[in-house]
Structures are given as C-alpha cells and as structure tokens.
Write a protein that holds these residues in place. Structure first.
Motif, short mmCIF file in Angstrom:
data_model
loop_
_atom_site.label_atom_id
_atom_site.label_comp_id
_atom_site.label_asym_id
_atom_site.label_seq_id
_atom_site.Cartn_x
_atom_site.Cartn_y
_atom_site.Cartn_z
N LEU A 125 0.87 -1.30 -0.08
CA LEU A 125 -0.01 0.01 0.02
C LEU A 125 0.84 1.25 0.06
CD1 LEU A 125 -3.00 -0.98 2.32
CD2 LEU A 125 -3.34 -0.47 0.08
N VAL A 126 1.92 1.31 0.74
CA VAL A 126 2.87 2.52 0.80
C VAL A 126 3.53 2.72 -0.61
CG1 VAL A 126 4.99 3.27 1.92
CG2 VAL A 126 3.10 1.99 3.34
N ARG A 127 3.84 1.64 -1.02
CA ARG A 127 4.74 1.72 -2.38
C ARG A 127 3.77 2.09 -3.55
NH1 ARG A 127 9.16 -1.64 -3.07
NH2 ARG A 127 9.16 -1.53 -5.23
N VAL A 128 2.51 1.61 -3.43
CA VAL A 128 1.36 2.05 -4.33
C VAL A 128 1.26 3.51 -3.98
CG1 VAL A 128 -0.84 1.91 -5.11
CG2 VAL A 128 0.08 -0.10 -4.64
N ALA A 129 1.36 4.15 -3.03
CA ALA A 129 0.93 5.60 -2.72
C ALA A 129 2.09 6.42 -3.25
CB ALA A 129 0.96 5.76 -1.31
N GLU B 105 7.01 -2.05 -10.98
CA GLU B 105 7.56 -2.06 -9.81
C GLU B 105 8.14 -3.40 -9.33
OE1 GLU B 105 7.79 0.43 -6.88
OE2 GLU B 105 7.70 1.55 -8.58
N GLU B 106 9.16 -3.30 -8.72
CA GLU B 106 10.08 -4.52 -8.40
C GLU B 106 9.78 -4.68 -6.98
OE1 GLU B 106 14.20 -4.61 -9.32
OE2 GLU B 106 13.60 -4.63 -11.45
N TRP B 107 9.26 -5.94 -6.44
CA TRP B 107 9.23 -6.36 -5.25
C TRP B 107 9.91 -7.08 -4.24
CZ3 TRP B 107 4.93 -3.21 -3.70
CH2 TRP B 107 4.17 -2.58 -4.76
N PRO B 108 10.27 -6.89 -3.19
CA PRO B 108 11.27 -7.43 -2.45
C PRO B 108 10.60 -8.94 -2.17
CG PRO B 108 10.12 -5.97 -1.10
CD PRO B 108 9.65 -5.87 -2.34
N TYR B 109 9.62 -9.40 -2.69
CA TYR B 109 8.76 -10.62 -2.31
C TYR B 109 9.01 -11.63 -3.56
CZ TYR B 109 7.55 -7.95 1.85
OH TYR B 109 7.58 -7.44 3.03
N GLN B 110 9.52 -12.82 -3.32
CA GLN B 110 9.50 -13.73 -4.55
C GLN B 110 8.04 -13.89 -4.97
OE1 GLN B 110 12.72 -15.37 -5.30
NE2 GLN B 110 11.79 -16.17 -7.02
#
Ligand SMILES: Nc1nc2c(ncn2[C@@H]2O[C@H](COP(=O)(O)OP(=O)(O)OP(=O)(O)O)[C@@H](O)[C@H]2O)c(=O)[nH]1
Length: 476
Positions: free
Chosen positions: A378-382, A429-434
């Motif tokens: 949610l924070v990254r989407v913001a 966006e690159e996410w730190p979760y596999q």
C-alpha cells in the motif's frame, strides 16, 4: 525618578520631578498669598483704620472744645466760671456709647494762658476723669476766646479708642480665620499632591518592573508612530529591536508587523508569521491595548510566541486529513475536497475527473506474504501515485485497498491516460518478495452534473466492470 524617566521618556507633559516642584511652587504661592494679605492688613488696612478712628476722635474733641470755649467766653467771674467749666467738663465725661456704655471722653484737662485770660493765675487749670485712662487717643485741642478769637489755652482730651479696637479686633479675627483656612487648604493640598505624586511614582516604577519582568515580548508605542517608545528585554530579543537616530526602537521585523496592522481594540488579537533575520519563522499571537500614557494616545502591544502550538496544530490538521499508513489524504478529506471541486466546476465549467483504483487480489497478497507485506505494498502504491501525478491532482485512500484520484481541469480522456500511467508504473515495480505481482483495476469518470455520491458510484461501477472482465485494466 531618573530611572522612571529613562523607562518612560517622551509623551509626558511634565516629569514627576517637575510635577513635584510645581506642587511645591503652588504651595509656596499659597503661603505668599497669606503673607501678602497679612502684610496688607498690618501695613495698610490697620493703620488706615487707626487713622480714621483718630480723626473721628479729633473731630469729637474739637466739638467738645467749642463747648468749653463758649463757657470761657461767657465773661463770668472766676468762681462762677470755674463751676460752669466743671459742670461742662463733667457732662462731657459722662457722654457714653449707647451699646457699650463706655465714655467717649475718659479724661479732660484745661490749661490756660493767664496773660490773656483775666483771671488769677492757676485759678482755672482743671483736670477731670481717671488719671490712668488707657486705650485712648490723647488729643490736644487749642481753645480760643469766642469774643476776641485769641488763643487762650489748650484742652487735652483722652478720647476713647474703643470703636477702633472693636472694629480692628473684628476684622483681625475674620482675617485670621480666612488666612488660617487658606493656609490649611494650601498645606493640605500640598501634602495630598505630594502623597499622590509619590504613589504615582511608585506605580510607574512598578509598571516598569512588571513591563521589564514580563517573560513575553511587550512594546509600548504611540498611535500612528511606527517606531517604539519602549520595549522589554524579551521584545528586544524577539523582534531584534535597535535604537534609531532619535533614540527610539525599531527593526525590520517590527516594521513589517506594524505595516500588517495591529489589533485596534482591547481584546482583539491575531496570529502573524514573523521572519526574524537569520532565524526560523515564528508565529506570534499579537494583541494591542490602547491606553493614554502621560497624556499621549499609546498602544501596549504584547506578543505571545505560538510557534510550537502552530506546529502541533499543523500536525493535528495533517493527521486529521491524511491516512497514517500511506500518507495520502483520507476519505473524509477526499469528500470535502471533491465537494469544493464540484462547486468550482459548477461555477467555471471546467472539466473534473476522478479515478477509483482497487488493488487486485489484495487479500491473496496478505494471505501469501503476510499483512505487513500488504502494508508495504500500500505504501509503495502511494509512492507510485505521487510520482505519476501533477501538483494539482489529489490522491487519497478511499478505503482499505481502494484509492481515489481527483483530477481538476482534466477530461475523462486525460484522466484515463493518468490511470494507465499509474497502472503501468505499478506493473513495473520491483517487489522484494518472491513471486509477488501487484496490479490494479481502475474506473474513470468525468463530472456531469450529478451528486457527489453518484459521481463516485459511476467510477465504482466502471471499476467493477474491469474486475468482472479479469482485472488489471482501466474503464471509462
Ligand atoms: N495489509 C493490509 N491489508 C488490508 C488493509 N486494508 C484492507 N486490507 C485487506 O485487503 C483485502 C481486500 O480483499 P477483498 O476485498 O476481498 O479484495 P481483493 O482480495 O483485493 O480482491 P479483488 O478486489 O476482487 O481483486 C482484505 O483482506 C483486507 O483485510 C491494510 O491496511 N493493510
């Protein structure tokens, strides 16, 4: 006194010292008046009264002497003449004042020139009345023979001075009373004014102490004058005040504050932002009390620093408008702002569009990666939203994983483009979760005169059309 003058210079018509001296001068003038009246009495009035009384006594003695002259010129033989004279003198000695019963003549004596009177020498030298008659005018009146008009002797009258004494006594008593009253009143007025001036001095000194000791800035200035008459230490430091060429206090900060306008009435106050050179911006609560000071209309201005309060207010305001997790505006603010934007559109007829976003399968993200990971998403989407929007656009968290964009001056096509831009940016966006993938669906609507709720509902319906069609898309 010097200290008071230093604290409260200018404006006062007279200094306390001068006022005290004036009181002394008025006191002395009162005493001078009393002295003048006394001197006038002693040197002018009383002698005049005495002279008047003496001349009356002389006139009376003159009249009595004529009675004696008549007897002396009657041509009677010596023994008979002596009897006549004694009778006449006796009746003169018996003349009395009706009111006091005091005799007009106390003592009367006759001495004759025997060379001119045809009598044995010493036969008619007579003295009558008490020998030690006091309080008298002694008057020597020449006696003439009425037949020959020759000077034949002298009659000495001891005339009563009672009238003069009574008159003088009465006047003197009244005068002492008047002067006593004047002197008393003058003394009382002088003492009172000295006491009042002392109290005035004390109260001014106290005012000065209170003024100086006040922990907040206080300044004293005349109405209509930008420079200041007085300022306490707190004000000098807070406003950076310095003395100008005329000895008055001023500074750029104060002049700006003055130019903004000061509260005009008692109890009125306003907040103002002060930028002190080289220092941080400060917020101050300004109040002004009009007062007449030493005969001059003045203004006591107090400043209370409310910078910290302002910061807390700002924090509270921001907290009441924003979402704690994402930092985006909250739903309440979005509603208020959208209502305002609709009003502007109704007035100016420019386009207004909204985009309602909903993250796809967000429950799955929570379930797979955990709730904390969901929060991070949610924070990254913001952040993505902020990156992709214009200054005038407003992004807020509408619900759990729903976001709302307000796009003023944007048509539905421009809003669609913005929504697409965000959708694509999120996809990259690159996410730190596999294995984590985050997409969103969006519904776009342009305002068409409906109610606020209907406006949002129309975007919502389009959003759910995308959801129903497989998600990760934008519908207009
Ligand atoms: N981590 C996290 N989860 C939230 C927050 N607010 C809402 N959610 C979760 O978001 C999920 C929303 O799930 P759904 O309404 O089923 O929607 P969805 O899973 O995204 O499915 P679709 O909308 O149909 O694609 C719920 O599980 C909520 O608990 C939040 O602040 N943080």
């Amino acid at each position: 006194m010097k200290a008071i003058k230093a604290v409260l210079p200018g404006g006062r018509l007279f200094s306390l010292r001068t006022e005290r001296n004036l009181a002394l001068i008025f006191g002395l003038l009162g005493l001078l008046l009393v002295g003048t009246i006394t001197a006038h009495w002693l040197l002018v009035l009383e002698p005049a009264l005495r002279e008047e009384a003496a001349s009356r006594a002389a006139a009376m003695a003159q009249a009595h002497a004529q009675s004696l002259e008549r007897v002396l010129g009657s041509g009677l033989p010596a023994p008979q003449l002596e009897r006549e004279l004694r009778t006449t003198m006796g009746s003169l000695l018996l003349l009395k004042d009706e009111a006091t019963q005091k005799p007009f003549v106390r003592r009367l004596s006759i001495s004759l020139d025997y060379d001119l009177v045809d009598m044995p020498r010493g036969s008619l030298d007579l003295s009558m009345g008490p020998a030690n008659a006091s309080g008298c005018f002694v008057l020597r009146v020449p006696l003439y023979d009425p037949r020959t008009h020759l000077l034949i002797g002298v009659a000495t009258f001891h005339s009563n001075a009672f009238f003069m004494e009574r008159l003088v006594g009465d006047l003197r008593t009244k005068l002492w009373w008047i002067m006593g009253i004047i002197a008393g009143l003058t003394g009382f007025a002088w003492l009172e004014s000295s006491r009042l001036l002392k109290r005035l001095g004390e109260s001014e000194a106290n005012l000065r102490r209170v003024f100086e000791a006040a922990p907040f800035p206080m300044v004293l200035g005349e109405q209509g004058m930008p420079s200041l008459r007085q300022a306490n230490e707190a004000a000098k430091a807070y406003l950076g005040l310095r003395e100008d060429a005329t000895g008055r206090l001023t500074s750029d900060v104060w002049l700006r504050l003055y130019a903004q306008g000061l509260p005009k009435t008692l109890g009125a106050q306003h907040e103002t932002c002060l930028s002190v050179e080289g220092g941080p911006e400060r917020w101050a609560l300004v109040s002004a009390t009009p007062l007449r000071f030493s005969g001059t209309m003045s203004r006591l201005v107090t400043l209370v620093d409310v910078s910290e309060l302002k910061a807390v207010q700002e924090e509270l305001r921001a907290a009441s408008q924003t979402d704690a997790l994402t930092g985006l505006y909250n739903r309440r603010f979005l509603y208020q702002r959208l209502a305002k934007e609709i009003e502007l559109v109704q007035r100016y007829s420019h386009p207004l569009s909204i985009v309602l976003f909903d993250l796809d399968y967000f429950k799955g993200i929570n379930d797979t990666f955990g709730h904390r990971a969901g929060d991070e998403v949610l924070v990254r989407v913001a952040e993505v939203l902020r990156r992709c929007l214009r200054e005038v656009d407003i992004a807020g968290r509408y619900g759990g994983e729903e976001l709302l964009l307000l796009l003023p001056h944007s048509s539905v096509g421009q809003a669609r483009e913005a929504a697409e831009r965000i959708r694509i940016a999120l996809k990259h966006e690159e996410w730190p979760y596999q294995g984590m993938e985050v997409t969103l669906s969006a519904g776009v609507s342009q305002y068409a005169g409906e109610t606020l709720d209907a406006f949002i509902d129309s975007a919502d319906r389009k959003l759910y059309r995308i959801k129903a069609n497989g998600r990760d898309g934008v519908a207009c």
